[in-house]
Design a protein around this motif. Sequence first.
Motif, short mmCIF file in Angstrom:
data_model
loop_
_atom_site.label_atom_id
_atom_site.label_comp_id
_atom_site.label_asym_id
_atom_site.label_seq_id
_atom_site.Cartn_x
_atom_site.Cartn_y
_atom_site.Cartn_z
N LEU A 183 10.76 14.45 -12.97
CA LEU A 183 11.21 14.42 -11.58
C LEU A 183 11.40 12.96 -11.16
N GLU A 184 12.58 12.63 -10.63
CA GLU A 184 12.83 11.28 -10.12
C GLU A 184 13.46 11.39 -8.74
N ILE A 185 12.88 10.70 -7.78
CA ILE A 185 13.37 10.74 -6.40
C ILE A 185 13.62 9.31 -5.94
N GLU A 186 14.77 9.10 -5.36
CA GLU A 186 15.07 7.79 -4.77
C GLU A 186 15.27 8.02 -3.27
N ARG A 228 12.99 23.98 -4.33
CA ARG A 228 12.16 23.55 -3.21
C ARG A 228 11.92 22.02 -3.24
N VAL A 229 11.75 21.45 -4.43
CA VAL A 229 11.59 19.99 -4.52
C VAL A 229 12.79 19.30 -3.89
N THR A 230 13.96 19.79 -4.20
CA THR A 230 15.19 19.20 -3.68
C THR A 230 15.29 19.40 -2.16
N GLU A 231 15.00 20.63 -1.70
CA GLU A 231 15.11 20.92 -0.27
C GLU A 231 14.08 20.14 0.56
N ARG A 283 17.87 11.03 -3.09
CA ARG A 283 18.53 11.57 -4.28
C ARG A 283 17.44 12.10 -5.19
N VAL A 284 17.59 13.35 -5.60
CA VAL A 284 16.60 13.96 -6.50
C VAL A 284 17.26 14.19 -7.84
N ARG A 285 16.60 13.74 -8.87
CA ARG A 285 17.12 14.03 -10.22
C ARG A 285 16.04 14.73 -11.03
N LEU A 286 16.38 15.89 -11.60
CA LEU A 286 15.45 16.67 -12.42
C LEU A 286 15.99 16.75 -13.83
#
Length: 394
Positions: free
Chosen positions: A190-193, A275-278, A292-295
């Motif tokens: 999981l990577e979130i910016e 749900r992580v993205t939302e 920005r979410v990258r899975l």
Amino acid sequence: MDPSLLRREAEAIGGRLTAWRRDLHQHPEIGFQERRTASIVAGELRALGLDVQTGIAETGVVAVLQGERPGCTLMLRWDMDALPIQEAAGAPYASVHPGLMHACGHDGHVAIGLGVAQVLSSHRSEVRGCVKLLFQPGEEGLGGAERMIAAGVLENPVPDAALGVHLWNVRPVGWFGIADGPVMAGAELLEIEILGQGGHGAAPQQATDPVVAAAQVVSALQTIVSRNLDPRATAVVSVTQIHAGETFNVIPDRAVLRGTIRTFEPEIRQMVMRRVTEVTAGIAAALGCTARVRLTPLTPPVVNDPAVSAKVRAAARGLFPDAVVDESERSMVSEDMAFFLQAVPGCFSLVGSADRERGQGPAHHNSQFDFDEAVLPRAVALLAAATIDLLSEA
Ligand SMILES: [Zn+2]
Ligand SMILES: [Zn+2]
């Protein structure tokens, strides 16, 4: 095949198993650099008269043991790599390479694999079909299984079933975890910016602070498991890294979070990722930031075939009437045996390796890791018996 005979034969080579394991433990090699390990493996397998190929996916070794009667093909898989950990256990066979250590027990797996090859070689007349022995590099998050598959190890001959084991230091020697269905979790990176607007640390009203948004995202992500997931189901969402800012009096422009998601079932995996993205987008938007979410999928779950697992359990009970055979143990850890079991029906067993007196050993991936070597002949007997049984009943 008389189980007590196999058990005695495995016990008779206990000294060799320990010697192999200690030598490998002293000389750990990181993924895709297991050259010394692979050359020992290849040498021992050639000495048994097996057909051996080396250099597969860099350092992988594949050997074929042909039984004397025609039949199916069973694949046995072992991993060979160590971890970048400074050993602190202080055993006489401690790692001689600074910063490298067999802290997951793969040294034991290689020794078990060589032991199984030796026991099966002396029973070729009872082996129907052939046994394909796979010694894999780079299991520790390095993609070794996928590279072995890309190199063609699942062809020529195509395995009809596959077996593997992992030493399991949270249970004592004498315990076996042999479950049906998913036994180890699938993992995503999981990577979130989070992007805001930087500014003076003393003038937050002129900035849009991604640090505050990141903090709330970390907290809110915990509600996915506690509020969205059926309480009877299982998942993990862990944020393990937070990076933002360079100094104390500047609100930065961005914050970066990293972590991992672990699930067993595809529907739960989909729900958690959605749900992580939302949640991330919603929290970021509420605080004036964008996200920005990258899975990235890393490893699918390890899923055991119920028919193959039932035979491995029967082998364990036949060999060790006093053993605990646990049909429900599952772990959120992931293992790239999953890629082989996506392609071939099989069973990945956990074999209790902690000290029998204490019942619990040092954790895998810990600098104090070590296991009770009494597990080695037991695991050899289990795999040799299960192999002969599976091939004879196929
Ligand atoms: Zn590991
Ligand atoms: Zn491991």
